[in-house]
Design a protein around this motif. Structure first.
Motif, PDB file in Angstrom:
ATOM      1  N   SER A   1      35.559  42.072  40.787  1.00 17.14           N
ATOM      2  CA  SER A   1      34.767  42.859  41.738  1.00 17.14           C
ATOM      3  C   SER A   1      35.101  42.462  43.175  1.00 17.14           C
ATOM      4  O   SER A   1      35.255  43.323  44.049  1.00 17.14           O
ATOM      5  CB  SER A   1      33.271  42.663  41.460  1.00 17.14           C
ATOM      6  N   GLU A   2      35.233  41.165  43.422  1.00 19.22           N
ATOM      7  CA  GLU A   2      35.592  40.693  44.759  1.00 19.22           C
ATOM      8  C   GLU A   2      36.985  41.170  45.155  1.00 19.22           C
ATOM      9  O   GLU A   2      37.220  41.529  46.319  1.00 19.22           O
ATOM     10  CB  GLU A   2      35.521  39.167  44.819  1.00 19.22           C
TER      11      GLU A   2
ATOM     12  N   GLN B   1      34.081  50.343  40.636  1.00 14.87           N
ATOM     13  CA  GLN B   1      35.014  50.076  41.740  1.00 14.87           C
ATOM     14  C   GLN B   1      36.420  50.559  41.392  1.00 14.87           C
ATOM     15  O   GLN B   1      37.112  51.125  42.247  1.00 14.87           O
ATOM     16  CB  GLN B   1      35.031  48.577  42.049  1.00 14.87           C
TER      17      GLN B   1
ATOM     18  N   CYS C   1      38.437  43.923  44.124  1.00 14.76           N
ATOM     19  CA  CYS C   1      38.308  45.352  44.458  1.00 14.76           C
ATOM     20  C   CYS C   1      37.743  45.531  45.858  1.00 14.76           C
ATOM     21  O   CYS C   1      38.212  46.375  46.623  1.00 14.76           O
ATOM     22  CB  CYS C   1      37.399  46.058  43.452  1.00 14.76           C
ATOM     23  N   ALA C   2      36.736  44.752  46.184  1.00 16.29           N
ATOM     24  CA  ALA C   2      36.030  44.921  47.457  1.00 16.29           C
ATOM     25  C   ALA C   2      36.796  44.357  48.648  1.00 16.29           C
ATOM     26  O   ALA C   2      36.804  44.954  49.720  1.00 16.29           O
ATOM     27  CB  ALA C   2      34.653  44.272  47.371  1.00 16.29           C
ATOM     28  N   ALA C   3      37.441  43.194  48.451  1.00 19.71           N
ATOM     29  CA  ALA C   3      38.004  42.489  49.603  1.00 19.71           C
ATOM     30  C   ALA C   3      39.482  42.120  49.460  1.00 19.71           C
ATOM     31  O   ALA C   3      40.064  41.572  50.393  1.00 19.71           O
ATOM     32  CB  ALA C   3      37.196  41.216  49.866  1.00 19.71           C
ATOM     33  N   GLY C   4      40.069  42.362  48.296  1.00 21.73           N
ATOM     34  CA  GLY C   4      41.476  42.011  48.108  1.00 21.73           C
ATOM     35  C   GLY C   4      41.716  40.536  47.860  1.00 21.73           C
ATOM     36  O   GLY C   4      42.850  40.075  47.847  1.00 21.73           O
ATOM     37  N   LYS C   5      40.641  39.786  47.647  1.00 20.10           N
ATOM     38  CA  LYS C   5      40.791  38.359  47.350  1.00 20.10           C
ATOM     39  C   LYS C   5      39.532  37.861  46.650  1.00 20.10           C
ATOM     40  O   LYS C   5      38.475  38.479  46.718  1.00 20.10           O
ATOM     41  CB  LYS C   5      41.050  37.542  48.610  1.00 20.10           C
ATOM     42  N   THR C   6      39.689  36.718  46.000  1.00 21.28           N
ATOM     43  CA  THR C   6      38.554  36.069  45.357  1.00 21.28           C
ATOM     44  C   THR C   6      38.735  34.566  45.444  1.00 21.28           C
ATOM     45  O   THR C   6      39.862  34.064  45.429  1.00 21.28           O
ATOM     46  CB  THR C   6      38.389  36.508  43.888  1.00 21.28           C
TER      47      THR C   6
ATOM     48  N   ALA D   1      46.834  40.982  46.411  1.00 26.09           N
ATOM     49  CA  ALA D   1      45.521  40.344  46.375  1.00 26.09           C
ATOM     50  C   ALA D   1      45.741  38.849  46.226  1.00 26.09           C
ATOM     51  O   ALA D   1      46.807  38.401  45.785  1.00 26.09           O
ATOM     52  CB  ALA D   1      44.696  40.879  45.208  1.00 26.09           C
TER      53      ALA D   1
END
Length: 162
Positions: free
Chosen positions: A56-57, A92, A59-64, A105
């Motif tokens: 999910s991260e 997402q 998808c939202a921000a391109g990184k985790t 990512a």
């Protein structure tokens, strides 16, 4: 069919199998591990919840930044968290276009960049890792006192699709 579309199709077809395996775990034996260095059943289920959060991260921000945290207290709570996480990532993914699927990512672990790849490649790696851990769990079920569900075909305990 694009790679992203095929990924979504595979992810959707694997989802009920994950839930079936989780639900087959005896809820009162989640501390089971076959060897002291192995993760417990609870730790493996929770790892898959955390992986959904990482997706999910991405998808939202391109990184985790992958952070291992202790498992939730009950199997039911962990299954609910997995189902919620899966639903959010599916939502997402449905909004992700092909250009975003191809963008790089980053996956950080303990503050260090551990893996950088296109989102699509990273998502496939996560799916393969989750299938691997599901396989681990499937070997835990019978020694824990449960019945192994059908995964890709019948098991000694369950006919196909059961």
């Amino acid at each position: 069919m694009t790679n992203r579309e095929f990924f979504i199709k595979r992810r959707d077809s694997e989802y009920p199998i994950f839930v079936r395996v989780f639900k087959a775990l005896p809820a009162d034996r989640l501390d089971y591990k076959p060897e002291p260095r192995s993760r417990s059943a609870a730790e493996i289920v929770w790892l898959m919840v955390l992986e959904e959060r990482s997706l999910s991260e991405i998808c939202a921000a391109g990184k985790t930044e992958f952070r291992e945290t202790p498992p939730l207290g009950s199997l039911a709570a962990m299954i609910a968290a997995y189902e919620e996480g899966h639903a959010e990532v599916s939502r997402q993914l449905s909004q992700l276009d092909e250009a975003a699927w191809e963008r790089n990512a980053q996956f950080y672990y303990q503050g260090q960049l551990a893996f950088e790849a296109p989102v699509g490649e990273m998502f496939w790696e996560f799916l393969f890792d989750a299938v691997h851990h599901r396989g681990q769990l499937s070997t835990y079920i019978r020694p824990m006192g449960g019945k192994v569900p059908s995964i890709y075909g019948p098991s000694a305990d369950t006919p196909a699709g059961g």
